[in-house]
Design a protein around this motif. Sequence first.
Motif, PDB file in Angstrom:
ATOM      1  N   GLY A  37       0.966  -0.951  -0.191  1.00 31.87           N
ATOM      2  CA  GLY A  37       0.015   0.063   0.324  1.00 31.87           C
ATOM      3  C   GLY A  37       0.598   1.377  -0.488  1.00 31.87           C
ATOM      4  N   GLY A  38       0.443   1.955  -0.784  1.00 35.90           N
ATOM      5  CA  GLY A  38       1.698   3.378  -1.172  1.00 35.90           C
ATOM      6  C   GLY A  38       0.580   4.473  -1.030  1.00 35.90           C
ATOM      7  N   GLY A  39       0.361   4.512   0.281  1.00 34.97           N
ATOM      8  CA  GLY A  39      -0.791   5.759   0.667  1.00 34.97           C
ATOM      9  C   GLY A  39       0.540   6.312   1.901  1.00 34.97           C
ATOM     10  N   LEU A  59       5.079  -2.208  -2.285  1.00 33.80           N
ATOM     11  CA  LEU A  59       4.166  -2.917  -4.085  1.00 33.80           C
ATOM     12  C   LEU A  59       3.172  -2.089  -3.379  1.00 33.80           C
ATOM     13  CD1 LEU A  59       4.442  -6.398  -3.617  1.00 33.80           C
ATOM     14  CD2 LEU A  59       5.608  -4.896  -4.769  1.00 33.80           C
ATOM     15  N   TRP A  66      -2.944   6.608  -5.037  1.00 32.31           N
ATOM     16  CA  TRP A  66      -4.100   6.279  -5.774  1.00 32.31           C
ATOM     17  C   TRP A  66      -5.260   6.212  -4.996  1.00 32.31           C
ATOM     18  CZ3 TRP A  66      -7.180   2.690  -5.594  1.00 32.31           C
ATOM     19  CH2 TRP A  66      -8.751   2.956  -6.625  1.00 32.31           C
ATOM     20  N   ARG A  71      -6.667  11.421  -2.207  1.00 27.84           N
ATOM     21  CA  ARG A  71      -7.840  12.575  -2.923  1.00 27.84           C
ATOM     22  C   ARG A  71      -8.694  12.535  -1.934  1.00 27.84           C
ATOM     23  NH1 ARG A  71     -10.903   7.504  -5.757  1.00 27.84           N
ATOM     24  NH2 ARG A  71      -9.003   5.943  -6.248  1.00 27.84           N
ATOM     25  N   GLY A  74      -6.750  17.620   2.928  1.00 30.18           N
ATOM     26  CA  GLY A  74      -5.187  18.131   2.512  1.00 30.18           C
ATOM     27  C   GLY A  74      -5.227  19.267   3.454  1.00 30.18           C
ATOM     28  N   GLN A  75      -6.510  18.477   4.839  1.00 33.03           N
ATOM     29  CA  GLN A  75      -6.558  19.342   5.828  1.00 33.03           C
ATOM     30  C   GLN A  75      -5.743  18.511   7.070  1.00 33.03           C
ATOM     31  OE1 GLN A  75      -9.922  20.617   8.140  1.00 33.03           O
ATOM     32  NE2 GLN A  75     -10.988  21.797   5.632  1.00 33.03           N
ATOM     33  N   GLN A 261     -15.868  15.366  -3.211  1.00 36.17           N
ATOM     34  CA  GLN A 261     -15.652  16.392  -3.218  1.00 36.17           C
ATOM     35  C   GLN A 261     -15.936  17.733  -4.336  1.00 36.17           C
ATOM     36  OE1 GLN A 261     -11.478  17.261  -0.789  1.00 36.17           O
ATOM     37  NE2 GLN A 261     -11.552  15.697  -0.793  1.00 36.17           N
ATOM     38  N   GLY A 342     -13.199   9.457  -2.391  1.00 37.52           N
ATOM     39  CA  GLY A 342     -12.280   8.891  -1.611  1.00 37.52           C
ATOM     40  C   GLY A 342     -12.870   7.903  -1.093  1.00 37.52           C
ATOM     41  N   VAL A 344     -13.109   6.240   2.688  1.00 37.34           N
ATOM     42  CA  VAL A 344     -11.844   5.970   4.199  1.00 37.34           C
ATOM     43  C   VAL A 344     -12.504   4.960   4.664  1.00 37.34           C
ATOM     44  CG1 VAL A 344     -12.552   8.739   4.170  1.00 37.34           C
ATOM     45  CG2 VAL A 344     -14.017   7.746   5.235  1.00 37.34           C
ATOM     46  N   GLY A 369     -10.960   8.881   8.772  1.00 42.96           N
ATOM     47  CA  GLY A 369     -11.013  10.350   7.672  1.00 42.96           C
ATOM     48  C   GLY A 369      -9.447  10.949   8.337  1.00 42.96           C
TER      49      GLY A 369
HETATM   50  C1  LIG Z   1     -11.777  12.392  -0.104  1.00 40.65           C
HETATM   51  C2  LIG Z   1     -11.650  12.018   1.325  1.00 40.65           C
HETATM   52  C3  LIG Z   1     -10.608  13.887   2.004  1.00 40.65           C
HETATM   53  C4  LIG Z   1     -10.194  12.774   3.058  1.00 40.65           C
HETATM   54  N1  LIG Z   1      -9.733  14.311   4.041  1.00 40.65           N
HETATM   55  C5  LIG Z   1      -9.176  14.009   4.828  1.00 40.65           C
HETATM   56  C6  LIG Z   1      -8.401  15.067   5.258  1.00 40.65           C
HETATM   57  O1  LIG Z   1      -8.562  16.586   4.590  1.00 40.65           O
HETATM   58  N2  LIG Z   1      -7.624  15.329   6.282  1.00 40.65           N
HETATM   59  C7  LIG Z   1      -6.881  14.175   7.191  1.00 40.65           C
HETATM   60  O2  LIG Z   1      -6.231  14.385   8.392  1.00 40.65           O
HETATM   61  N3  LIG Z   1      -8.043  13.502   6.354  1.00 40.65           N
HETATM   62  C8  LIG Z   1      -8.352  13.297   5.035  1.00 40.65           C
HETATM   63  N4  LIG Z   1      -9.360  12.159   4.664  1.00 40.65           N
HETATM   64  C9  LIG Z   1      -8.475  10.339   5.381  1.00 40.65           C
HETATM   65  C10 LIG Z   1      -6.541  10.493   4.197  1.00 40.65           C
HETATM   66  O3  LIG Z   1      -7.056  10.939   3.086  1.00 40.65           O
HETATM   67  C11 LIG Z   1      -6.413   8.951   5.259  1.00 40.65           C
HETATM   68  O4  LIG Z   1      -6.571   8.446   6.108  1.00 40.65           O
HETATM   69  C12 LIG Z   1      -4.791   8.470   4.885  1.00 40.65           C
HETATM   70  O5  LIG Z   1      -5.254   8.977   3.436  1.00 40.65           O
HETATM   71  C13 LIG Z   1      -5.129   7.000   4.644  1.00 40.65           C
HETATM   72  O6  LIG Z   1      -3.937   6.983   3.983  1.00 40.65           O
HETATM   73  P1  LIG Z   1      -3.293   4.851   4.140  1.00 40.65           P
HETATM   74  O7  LIG Z   1      -1.585   5.327   3.642  1.00 40.65           O
HETATM   75  O8  LIG Z   1      -3.666   4.298   5.516  1.00 40.65           O
HETATM   76  O9  LIG Z   1      -5.155   4.739   3.223  1.00 40.65           O
HETATM   77  P2  LIG Z   1      -4.274   4.774   1.579  1.00 40.65           P
HETATM   78  O10 LIG Z   1      -3.579   6.701   1.383  1.00 40.65           O
HETATM   79  O11 LIG Z   1      -6.135   4.521   1.380  1.00 40.65           O
HETATM   80  O12 LIG Z   1      -3.848   3.806   0.978  1.00 40.65           O
HETATM   81  C14 LIG Z   1      -3.743   2.574   0.497  1.00 40.65           C
HETATM   82  C15 LIG Z   1      -3.532   1.829  -0.817  1.00 40.65           C
HETATM   83  O13 LIG Z   1      -3.382   0.774  -0.671  1.00 40.65           O
HETATM   84  C16 LIG Z   1      -3.212   0.175  -2.046  1.00 40.65           C
HETATM   85  N5  LIG Z   1      -3.466  -1.002  -1.624  1.00 40.65           N
HETATM   86  C17 LIG Z   1      -4.760  -1.856  -1.849  1.00 40.65           C
HETATM   87  N6  LIG Z   1      -5.309  -3.180  -2.135  1.00 40.65           N
HETATM   88  C18 LIG Z   1      -3.620  -3.435  -2.247  1.00 40.65           C
HETATM   89  C19 LIG Z   1      -3.466  -4.317  -2.420  1.00 40.65           C
HETATM   90  N7  LIG Z   1      -3.639  -5.854  -2.604  1.00 40.65           N
HETATM   91  N8  LIG Z   1      -1.824  -4.636  -2.616  1.00 40.65           N
HETATM   92  C20 LIG Z   1      -1.260  -3.080  -3.429  1.00 40.65           C
HETATM   93  N9  LIG Z   1      -1.381  -2.375  -3.014  1.00 40.65           N
HETATM   94  C21 LIG Z   1      -3.112  -2.113  -2.695  1.00 40.65           C
HETATM   95  C22 LIG Z   1      -4.085   1.282  -2.855  1.00 40.65           C
HETATM   96  O14 LIG Z   1      -3.962   1.736  -3.881  1.00 40.65           O
HETATM   97  C23 LIG Z   1      -3.798   2.275  -1.797  1.00 40.65           C
HETATM   98  O15 LIG Z   1      -3.097   3.702  -3.062  1.00 40.65           O
HETATM   99  C24 LIG Z   1      -9.851  11.927   3.745  1.00 40.65           C
HETATM  100  C25 LIG Z   1      -9.808  10.817   3.056  1.00 40.65           C
HETATM  101  C26 LIG Z   1     -10.808  11.221   1.886  1.00 40.65           C
HETATM  102  C27 LIG Z   1     -11.148   9.624   1.189  1.00 40.65           C
END
Ligand SMILES: Cc1cc2nc3c(=O)[nH]c(=O)nc-3n(C[C@H](O)[C@H](O)[C@H](O)COP(=O)(O)OP(=O)(O)OC[C@H]3O[C@@H](n4cnc5c(N)ncnc54)[C@H](O)[C@@H]3O)c2cc1C
Length: 432
Positions: A37-39, A59, A66, A71, A74-75, A261, A342, A344, A369
């Motif tokens: 997961g590349g978040g 990976l 993505w 998505r 950005g707060q 959004q 996107g 949450v 979120g």
């Molecule tokens: C519309 C929206 C508005 C938001 N606004 C805010 C805000 O203003 N402020 C705030 O603090 N938070 C906000 N959030 C929450 C914040 O964006 C998320 O909490 C944060 O980005 C999560 O990061 P992450 O790395 O945990 O997950 P993600 O960024 O969701 O990354 C998970 C990744 O895992 C990958 N993945 C999934 N399955 C697999 C697999 N089998 N193999 C390889 N890769 C895989 C996906 O492609 C994805 O890129 C918001 C969320 C959304 C959707």
Amino acid sequence: MSAPFPLAPSLWAATAPAALPTPPIAEPATADVCVIGGGYAGLSTALHLAERGVRTILLEAREPGWGGSGRNGGQVIPGLKYDPDELEAMFGQERGGRLVAFAGATADAVFDLIAKHKMDVPHVREGWIQGAHTPASARTVAARAAQWEKRGASAAFLDKAETERHLGTRQYEASWIDRRGGAIQPLAYARELARVAVAAGATIHGDSPVASLARRDGRWIVTTRQGISVTADQVVLCTNGYTGDLVPKLRQSIIAPNSFQIATEPLSDNIRKSILPFGQVSSDTRQLLLYFRLDHEGRFLIGGRGPFREPTSAADWSHLERVVEKMFPQLKSVPIAYRWCGRVALTRDFLPHLHEPEPGLVIDIGCMGRGVGLQTAMGARLADYVATRNRDALPFPVLPIKPLPLHPLHKAYVSAIIAWYRLTDGGVKAAA
Ligand SMILES: Cc1cc2nc3c(=O)[nH]c(=O)nc-3n(C[C@H](O)[C@H](O)[C@H](O)COP(=O)(O)OP(=O)(O)OC[C@H]3O[C@@H](n4cnc5c(N)ncnc54)[C@H](O)[C@@H]3O)c2cc1C
């Protein structure tokens, strides 16, 4: 069945710098740690592991940022859904105190990384304002401000008039300002995290969806849909709202609704000065919260809950357009240029969850979120834990995975909850 809605790029995709190439994994590889997961969570983990000299391969199914990380609104908001006193009551003085310190510093984690690595990320740090939508929530935010102030945060309660002056709308009874908060261009930040992680020595592969996880001779075999495997001592899974079925019952332990959004094109100077004139970002106390801000080029954007399903037409965002007209009548004839959404990840106790269902398989899921700061800071802690195996590094306890009861019904359940909250939150009032 309606035709699929041609999704235009989000505001962030349209304005972010180009992504570093992250080609799919082409041949079997070994590493100390494989991150999935590349978040923000996965990228921050990979960066902090690489900085410690740990051989790390990340990976990502699509491309870094993505998911929610490219998505979101950005707060950059410190803290969790619970207030400091509540966290100390839930976790005890000692563990709760450490958790409060961690949660209070999550915005620092973002702005410090941006500064340390000279990241090309538009950002501003003028604070976050939480508007109270009822007299009862005004009392809640007053207590919240006082609790954080008591712990040394730069925070203050704003009465109705001050709230209106800061937000540019009369919608709210009162608010509090947390000056630790701010704003970033979220996709730019994800892409820059990827760049600095690679510069530190991590390997990142996009278009490499992981299809299976197996444990053999004490090591993990992580295999992509293309049939290429990474063999690693440990795995860190950071798929959050986009979690699939790699780990039994994990997907069923969260609910992953869509947040929607919309954004305008850059506003005229006059209108710009009338909304959030002092550069803060804002969200409110509603159960189905509204969040809004200006971006670095003066576009107005606002988000909130929408249909659980993926959108099928622009009408799926129309509830937000109606809100804008009521809250900021000066935007009535300003066209909407971007619509996106996107997922949450919500947990049953509204806290982030950490799991380790088998030795060396570490999972971080559920950021309610509010993950920009949280997942950045969590990545550093996950890296610390994986490198040292000292559980004190982790801010939250490691718990068994518990599926939500009646999870298959969750879409209907969430839709019912959304309808209920729309009633109980009270509508957005038309401007006087
Ligand atoms: C519309 C929206 C508005 C938001 N606004 C805010 C805000 O203003 N402020 C705030 O603090 N938070 C906000 N959030 C929450 C914040 O964006 C998320 O909490 C944060 O980005 C999560 O990061 P992450 O790395 O945990 O997950 P993600 O960024 O969701 O990354 C998970 C990744 O895992 C990958 N993945 C999934 N399955 C697999 C697999 N089998 N193999 C390889 N890769 C895989 C996906 O492609 C994805 O890129 C918001 C969320 C959304 C959707």
